[in-house]
Design a protein around this motif. Structure first.
Motif, PDB file in Angstrom:
ATOM      1  N   UNK A 131      45.640 -39.351 -34.660  1.00 21.46           N
ATOM      2  CA  UNK A 131      44.778 -39.901 -35.643  1.00 21.46           C
ATOM      3  C   UNK A 131      45.468 -41.202 -36.290  1.00 21.46           C
ATOM      4  N   UNK A 132      46.946 -41.074 -36.197  1.00 20.25           N
ATOM      5  CA  UNK A 132      47.551 -42.139 -36.770  1.00 20.25           C
ATOM      6  C   UNK A 132      47.381 -43.434 -35.878  1.00 20.25           C
ATOM      7  N   UNK A 133      47.641 -43.114 -34.431  1.00 21.91           N
ATOM      8  CA  UNK A 133      47.313 -44.218 -33.895  1.00 21.91           C
ATOM      9  C   UNK A 133      45.867 -45.085 -33.911  1.00 21.91           C
ATOM     10  N   UNK A 134      44.999 -43.929 -33.703  1.00 26.05           N
ATOM     11  CA  UNK A 134      43.667 -44.695 -33.927  1.00 26.05           C
ATOM     12  C   UNK A 134      43.406 -45.404 -35.307  1.00 26.05           C
ATOM     13  N   UNK A 135      43.946 -44.976 -36.429  1.00 26.09           N
ATOM     14  CA  UNK A 135      43.670 -45.606 -37.691  1.00 26.09           C
ATOM     15  C   UNK A 135      44.496 -47.113 -37.665  1.00 26.09           C
ATOM     16  N   UNK A 136      45.623 -47.164 -37.010  1.00 20.81           N
ATOM     17  CA  UNK A 136      46.246 -48.208 -37.007  1.00 20.81           C
ATOM     18  C   UNK A 136      45.661 -49.200 -36.203  1.00 20.81           C
ATOM     19  N   UNK A 137      45.155 -48.951 -35.039  1.00 23.12           N
ATOM     20  CA  UNK A 137      44.370 -49.664 -34.168  1.00 23.12           C
ATOM     21  C   UNK A 137      43.141 -50.149 -34.701  1.00 23.12           C
ATOM     22  N   UNK A 138      42.380 -49.187 -35.418  1.00 18.42           N
ATOM     23  CA  UNK A 138      41.201 -49.679 -35.907  1.00 18.42           C
ATOM     24  C   UNK A 138      41.413 -50.762 -36.987  1.00 18.42           C
ATOM     25  N   UNK A 139      42.437 -50.480 -37.512  1.00 24.00           N
ATOM     26  CA  UNK A 139      42.978 -51.455 -38.921  1.00 24.00           C
ATOM     27  C   UNK A 139      43.200 -53.014 -38.244  1.00 24.00           C
ATOM     28  N   UNK A 147      34.898 -55.717 -34.148  1.00 24.67           N
ATOM     29  CA  UNK A 147      34.383 -54.907 -34.984  1.00 24.67           C
ATOM     30  C   UNK A 147      34.868 -53.415 -34.034  1.00 24.67           C
ATOM     31  N   UNK A 148      35.296 -52.414 -34.877  1.00 19.83           N
ATOM     32  CA  UNK A 148      35.870 -51.283 -34.519  1.00 19.83           C
ATOM     33  C   UNK A 148      35.758 -49.996 -35.236  1.00 19.83           C
ATOM     34  N   UNK A 149      35.449 -48.850 -34.661  1.00 16.72           N
ATOM     35  CA  UNK A 149      35.512 -47.742 -35.391  1.00 16.72           C
ATOM     36  C   UNK A 149      36.057 -46.448 -34.813  1.00 16.72           C
ATOM     37  N   UNK A 150      36.288 -45.422 -35.629  1.00 13.35           N
ATOM     38  CA  UNK A 150      37.024 -44.186 -35.229  1.00 13.35           C
ATOM     39  C   UNK A 150      35.941 -43.145 -34.976  1.00 13.35           C
ATOM     40  N   UNK A 151      36.353 -42.500 -34.199  1.00 14.35           N
ATOM     41  CA  UNK A 151      35.473 -41.232 -33.745  1.00 14.35           C
ATOM     42  C   UNK A 151      36.136 -40.024 -33.585  1.00 14.35           C
ATOM     43  N   UNK A 161      41.264 -37.923 -31.703  1.00 16.75           N
ATOM     44  CA  UNK A 161      40.509 -39.240 -32.374  1.00 16.75           C
ATOM     45  C   UNK A 161      40.823 -40.172 -31.356  1.00 16.75           C
ATOM     46  N   UNK A 162      39.663 -41.053 -31.329  1.00 18.74           N
ATOM     47  CA  UNK A 162      39.498 -42.244 -30.303  1.00 18.74           C
ATOM     48  C   UNK A 162      38.969 -43.203 -31.161  1.00 18.74           C
ATOM     49  N   UNK A 163      38.923 -44.515 -30.399  1.00 21.27           N
ATOM     50  CA  UNK A 163      38.217 -45.783 -31.107  1.00 21.27           C
ATOM     51  C   UNK A 163      37.177 -46.011 -29.971  1.00 21.27           C
ATOM     52  N   UNK A 164      36.030 -46.858 -30.797  1.00 20.44           N
ATOM     53  CA  UNK A 164      35.210 -47.767 -29.861  1.00 20.44           C
ATOM     54  C   UNK A 164      35.069 -49.082 -30.516  1.00 20.44           C
ATOM     55  N   UNK A 165      35.190 -50.066 -29.712  1.00 21.72           N
ATOM     56  CA  UNK A 165      35.204 -51.482 -30.076  1.00 21.72           C
ATOM     57  C   UNK A 165      34.075 -52.154 -29.467  1.00 21.72           C
ATOM     58  N   UNK A 166      33.379 -53.053 -30.200  1.00 26.25           N
ATOM     59  CA  UNK A 166      32.281 -53.797 -29.641  1.00 26.25           C
ATOM     60  C   UNK A 166      32.634 -55.113 -28.852  1.00 26.25           C
ATOM     61  N   UNK A 174      32.758 -50.158 -26.226  1.00 28.34           N
ATOM     62  CA  UNK A 174      33.485 -49.573 -25.165  1.00 28.34           C
ATOM     63  C   UNK A 174      34.517 -48.650 -25.905  1.00 28.34           C
ATOM     64  N   UNK A 175      34.989 -47.502 -25.020  1.00 24.51           N
ATOM     65  CA  UNK A 175      36.155 -46.321 -25.496  1.00 24.51           C
ATOM     66  C   UNK A 175      37.389 -47.045 -25.249  1.00 24.51           C
ATOM     67  N   UNK A 176      38.319 -46.768 -26.531  1.00 23.93           N
ATOM     68  CA  UNK A 176      39.596 -47.202 -26.324  1.00 23.93           C
ATOM     69  C   UNK A 176      40.270 -45.889 -26.943  1.00 23.93           C
ATOM     70  N   UNK A 177      41.264 -45.430 -26.054  1.00 27.40           N
ATOM     71  CA  UNK A 177      41.832 -44.111 -26.395  1.00 27.40           C
ATOM     72  C   UNK A 177      43.492 -44.498 -26.268  1.00 27.40           C
ATOM     73  N   UNK A 178      44.088 -44.772 -27.336  1.00 30.47           N
ATOM     74  CA  UNK A 178      45.348 -45.288 -27.277  1.00 30.47           C
ATOM     75  C   UNK A 178      46.435 -44.175 -26.988  1.00 30.47           C
ATOM     76  N   UNK A 179      45.954 -43.000 -27.430  1.00 28.07           N
ATOM     77  CA  UNK A 179      46.822 -41.719 -27.344  1.00 28.07           C
ATOM     78  C   UNK A 179      47.095 -41.493 -25.475  1.00 28.07           C
ATOM     79  N   UNK A 180      46.108 -41.339 -25.292  1.00 32.51           N
ATOM     80  CA  UNK A 180      46.284 -41.029 -23.585  1.00 32.51           C
ATOM     81  C   UNK A 180      46.026 -42.305 -22.902  1.00 32.51           C
ATOM     82  N   UNK A 181      46.636 -43.517 -23.221  1.00 36.81           N
ATOM     83  CA  UNK A 181      46.699 -44.961 -22.614  1.00 36.81           C
ATOM     84  C   UNK A 181      45.481 -44.903 -21.801  1.00 36.81           C
ATOM     85  N   UNK A 182      44.242 -45.033 -22.208  1.00 36.02           N
ATOM     86  CA  UNK A 182      43.004 -45.574 -21.864  1.00 36.02           C
ATOM     87  C   UNK A 182      42.885 -46.587 -22.532  1.00 36.02           C
TER      88      UNK A 182
END
Length: 218
Positions: A131-139, A147-151, A161-166, A174-182
């Protein structure tokens, strides 16, 4: 007199139950499960005033300015397309924090994602969650106008917790998962997948192309 009253009580309750059952049957559609929104609405191109953009204004303007200045330095001389910026930001965060995942200490003094980022950068022994990674990435993405959001995903006993960016070039989220390096996941040479598409492919015998920090992996 009492016996007559006692006989009327069951009849009265039966009548009430009958009326309630009739009401439930007549308005049964009201009690049906209804999703909060449709997938089509969730994955439409973001309009002006999209609710996730308000996330940026929830925090001090000075923090946004500091984050923007840092990102300008990080992205200086790089490809300025949104997809490239997402990859660079994700790549940077993955390199900085991928080996520090674990149970973090609670710190209630962190009031913004920028403060959180600096807190973890200040001490390499500090652990952080997805969640920390997703929050910082989103910010960071929102600070760059992306445009970015957390899911948040739940399953019994765990969550992630992952992100999606438009991405306008693909006209899709599109899906972005910083934690699992995707940083991007795609089926062959097709456009990157969003989370809903990725979940539908789970368990199927197909090959996915995953862009990780500094590399591509199949």
């Amino acid at each position: 007199m009492n016996r007559s009253a006692n006989k009327r009580y069951p009849l009265f309750f039966f009548l009430i139950l009958t009326i309630l059952n009739i009401a439930v049957w007549l308005w049964k559609g009201y009690f049906d499960y209804r999703p909060f929104t449709s997938e089509r609405a969730l994955y439409a191109a973001p309009a002006d005033g999209a609710p996730w953009r308000q996330f940026l204004t929830d925090f001090p303007a000075a923090d946004e300015q500091a984050a923007t200045h840092f990102l300008d330095s990080l992205l200086k001389g790089e490809d300025t397309s949104r997809l490239a910026q997402i990859n660079i930001i994700g790549n940077y965060l993955q390199r900085q924090f991928s080996n520090r995942l674990g149970r973090p200490e609670i710190n209630e003094q962190l009031h913004s994602p920028w403060e959180m980022y600096n807190y973890f950068m200040a001490d390499s022994s500090r652990k952080l969650w997805c969640g920390h990674l997703a929050l910082v990435f989103n910010y960071f993405c929102l600070a760059r106008g992306i445009d970015s959001r957390m899911i948040e995903l739940f399953k019994p006993g765990d969550h992630h917790v992952v992100n999606e960016c438009f991405i306008p070039a693909y006209n899709k989220w599109v899906l972005v998962d910083i934690t699992y390096n995707q940083l991007q996941v795609s089926e062959g040479t097709a456009a990157p997948l969003n989370l809903a598409e990725f979940r539908r492919l789970a368990g199927k015998n197909i090959s996915l192309r995953v862009q990780q920090a500094d590399s591509f992996r199949t």
